[in-house]
Write a protein that holds these residues in place. Structure first.
Motif, PDB file in Angstrom:
ATOM      1  N   LEU A 167     -13.347  -4.829  -1.453  1.00  0.00           N
ATOM      2  CA  LEU A 167     -14.190  -4.896  -0.250  1.00  0.00           C
ATOM      3  C   LEU A 167     -15.674  -4.890  -0.623  1.00  0.00           C
ATOM      4  O   LEU A 167     -16.472  -5.612  -0.013  1.00  0.00           O
ATOM      5  CB  LEU A 167     -13.880  -3.719   0.674  1.00  0.00           C
ATOM      6  N   LEU A 183       0.837  -1.199   0.000  1.00  0.00           N
ATOM      7  CA  LEU A 183       0.000   0.000   0.000  1.00  0.00           C
ATOM      8  C   LEU A 183       0.877   1.256   0.000  1.00  0.00           C
ATOM      9  O   LEU A 183       1.650   1.464   0.937  1.00  0.00           O
ATOM     10  CB  LEU A 183      -0.905   0.013   1.232  1.00  0.00           C
ATOM     11  N   GLU A 225      -0.800  -0.914   5.674  1.00  0.00           N
ATOM     12  CA  GLU A 225      -0.959  -2.070   4.806  1.00  0.00           C
ATOM     13  C   GLU A 225      -2.380  -2.149   4.252  1.00  0.00           C
ATOM     14  O   GLU A 225      -3.295  -1.522   4.785  1.00  0.00           O
ATOM     15  CB  GLU A 225      -0.644  -3.363   5.574  1.00  0.00           C
ATOM     16  N   PHE A 226      -2.527  -2.946   3.198  1.00  0.00           N
ATOM     17  CA  PHE A 226      -3.858  -3.216   2.664  1.00  0.00           C
ATOM     18  C   PHE A 226      -4.698  -3.948   3.709  1.00  0.00           C
ATOM     19  O   PHE A 226      -4.157  -4.640   4.584  1.00  0.00           O
ATOM     20  CB  PHE A 226      -3.769  -4.082   1.407  1.00  0.00           C
ATOM     21  N   ASN A 227      -5.998  -3.802   3.597  1.00  0.00           N
ATOM     22  CA  ASN A 227      -6.926  -4.520   4.463  1.00  0.00           C
ATOM     23  C   ASN A 227      -6.637  -6.030   4.395  1.00  0.00           C
ATOM     24  O   ASN A 227      -6.424  -6.580   3.318  1.00  0.00           O
ATOM     25  CB  ASN A 227      -8.358  -4.223   4.012  1.00  0.00           C
ATOM     26  N   SER A 266      -4.436   2.112  -5.707  1.00  0.00           N
ATOM     27  CA  SER A 266      -4.454   1.152  -4.607  1.00  0.00           C
ATOM     28  C   SER A 266      -5.695   1.288  -3.741  1.00  0.00           C
ATOM     29  O   SER A 266      -6.335   0.294  -3.383  1.00  0.00           O
ATOM     30  CB  SER A 266      -3.196   1.324  -3.748  1.00  0.00           C
ATOM     31  N   LEU A 267      -6.048   2.525  -3.382  1.00  0.00           N
ATOM     32  CA  LEU A 267      -7.240   2.733  -2.551  1.00  0.00           C
ATOM     33  C   LEU A 267      -8.515   2.405  -3.326  1.00  0.00           C
ATOM     34  O   LEU A 267      -9.476   1.878  -2.755  1.00  0.00           O
ATOM     35  CB  LEU A 267      -7.281   4.164  -2.031  1.00  0.00           C
ATOM     36  N   GLU A 287      -8.706  -1.431  -3.406  1.00  0.00           N
ATOM     37  CA  GLU A 287      -9.125  -1.952  -2.106  1.00  0.00           C
ATOM     38  C   GLU A 287     -10.622  -1.758  -1.894  1.00  0.00           C
ATOM     39  O   GLU A 287     -11.323  -2.677  -1.448  1.00  0.00           O
ATOM     40  CB  GLU A 287      -8.339  -1.270  -0.988  1.00  0.00           C
ATOM     41  N   CYS A 318      -7.125 -11.709  -2.533  1.00  0.00           N
ATOM     42  CA  CYS A 318      -6.200 -11.723  -3.665  1.00  0.00           C
ATOM     43  C   CYS A 318      -5.388 -13.011  -3.691  1.00  0.00           C
ATOM     44  O   CYS A 318      -5.183 -13.607  -4.754  1.00  0.00           O
ATOM     45  CB  CYS A 318      -5.270 -10.511  -3.590  1.00  0.00           C
ATOM     46  N   THR A 375     -11.596 -12.275  -5.882  1.00  0.00           N
ATOM     47  CA  THR A 375     -11.862 -10.828  -5.950  1.00  0.00           C
ATOM     48  C   THR A 375     -13.078 -10.497  -6.817  1.00  0.00           C
ATOM     49  O   THR A 375     -13.311  -9.326  -7.124  1.00  0.00           O
ATOM     50  CB  THR A 375     -10.627 -10.087  -6.485  1.00  0.00           C
ATOM     51  N   VAL A 400      -8.742  -8.029   2.054  1.00  0.00           N
ATOM     52  CA  VAL A 400      -8.389  -7.809   0.650  1.00  0.00           C
ATOM     53  C   VAL A 400      -7.177  -8.654   0.280  1.00  0.00           C
ATOM     54  O   VAL A 400      -7.146  -9.300  -0.779  1.00  0.00           O
ATOM     55  CB  VAL A 400      -8.110  -6.311   0.394  1.00  0.00           C
ATOM     56  N   LYS A 401      -6.191  -8.681   1.136  1.00  0.00           N
ATOM     57  CA  LYS A 401      -4.993  -9.488   0.859  1.00  0.00           C
ATOM     58  C   LYS A 401      -5.338 -10.969   0.751  1.00  0.00           C
ATOM     59  O   LYS A 401      -4.846 -11.671  -0.141  1.00  0.00           O
ATOM     60  CB  LYS A 401      -3.943  -9.252   1.955  1.00  0.00           C
TER      61      LYS A 401
END
Length: 260
Positions: free
Chosen positions: A223, A16, A31-33, A215-216, A219, A40, A45, A36-37
């Motif tokens: 979500l 992130l 970091e990413f949620n 990135s945001l 994410e 992936c 997704t 979400v990680k």
């Protein structure tokens, strides 16, 4: 067969990207949620990575540098003798975020008043709104409120990521920039937007900014997909449970009839 262009090596996001300043950031996490990680890693997704394209609209006064900002990132070029955008234009950028392909559609809208009605028709359906002002022009910062209001007429404020971006940082003295940054950060907090300062001429912070937007947006989209898939699973459980109850009831009735 996919018609989308392949992802360039310099468009890969593994972590992130951090905000320009913690004082005015959409998220201060590093970091990413975790959900979400995991999604992936497990290739769950949903439409993100296959069909999903995130729409980003770029708005702001005439000559604040919207087109130059986009061209610096997408084409790595800078042309000081630009021509004002007529209506709208757009660029498509492909990323790979946490191993998943993701596309941003960057809509460059006209800042001239006479083209405002044309441009506003393209605001609808945005996942992110970038409001641009010139750090050397206080009036353009003041006008960002109106640009935000215009963009939100066509979108749901609760589902749109907002970014307030000051351009032409290279032309501002440290003292001058320091003052306008204070005002911009305060305004960004009021807007619930994330603040960035960039220079399309030198390229300062441009790549970092668009990686942050991508990135945001990625994410948020993942979500949303997880929420939808979670709702479907809950619905299926309720339906199956209901059917099971009916079967049990019918079985009891048959047993009652047999005993009579």
């Amino acid at each position: 067969m996919s018609v989308l262009p392949p992802v360039r090596r310099d468009r890969v996001v593994a972590q992130l990207p951090q905000p320009f300043t913690k004082e005015a950031a959409l998220h201060t996490k590093n970091e990413f949620n975790s959900r979400v990680k995991t999604a992936c890693q497990e290739h769950k997704t949903g439409t993100v990575g296959r069909f999903k394209i995130s729409k980003v609209i770029v708005v702001g006064d005439l000559a604040v540098g919207k087109t130059c900002l986009i061209n610096r990132f997408c084409k790595d070029t800078f042309d000081k003798n630009y021509k004002a955008t007529i209506g709208v234009d757009f660029e498509m950028e492909r990323f790979e975020v946490l191993g998943v392909p993701f596309s941003l559609q960057l809509w460059d809208t006209a800042g001239q008043e006479r083209f405002k009605c044309i441009a506003s028709t393209y605001y609808r359906g945005a996942q992110a709104v970038i409001i641009v002002f010139d750090v050397n022009d206080v009036a353009s910062l003041d006008h960002t409120r109106q640009w935000l209001q215009d963009a939100m007429k066509e979108n749901d404020p609760s589902s749109v990521l907002l970014f307030l971006v000051g351009t032409k940082k290279d032309l501002s003295s440290p003292a001058q920039y320091s003052q306008i940054e204070q005002d911009a950060v305060k305004l960004a907090e009021e807007m619930k937007a994330e603040y960035w300062a960039v220079s399309a001429l030198s390229g300062e912070n441009v790549r970092e900014f668009f990686f942050r937007v991508a990135s945001l947006s990625f994410e948020a989209n993942v979500l949303a997909e997880l929420e939808k898939s979670g709702s479907r699973r809950v619905g299926d459980v309720v339906r199956i449970h209901s059917n099971s109850s009916n079967v049990y009831t019918m079985s009891r009735k048959k047993q009652s009839n047999c005993c009579k």
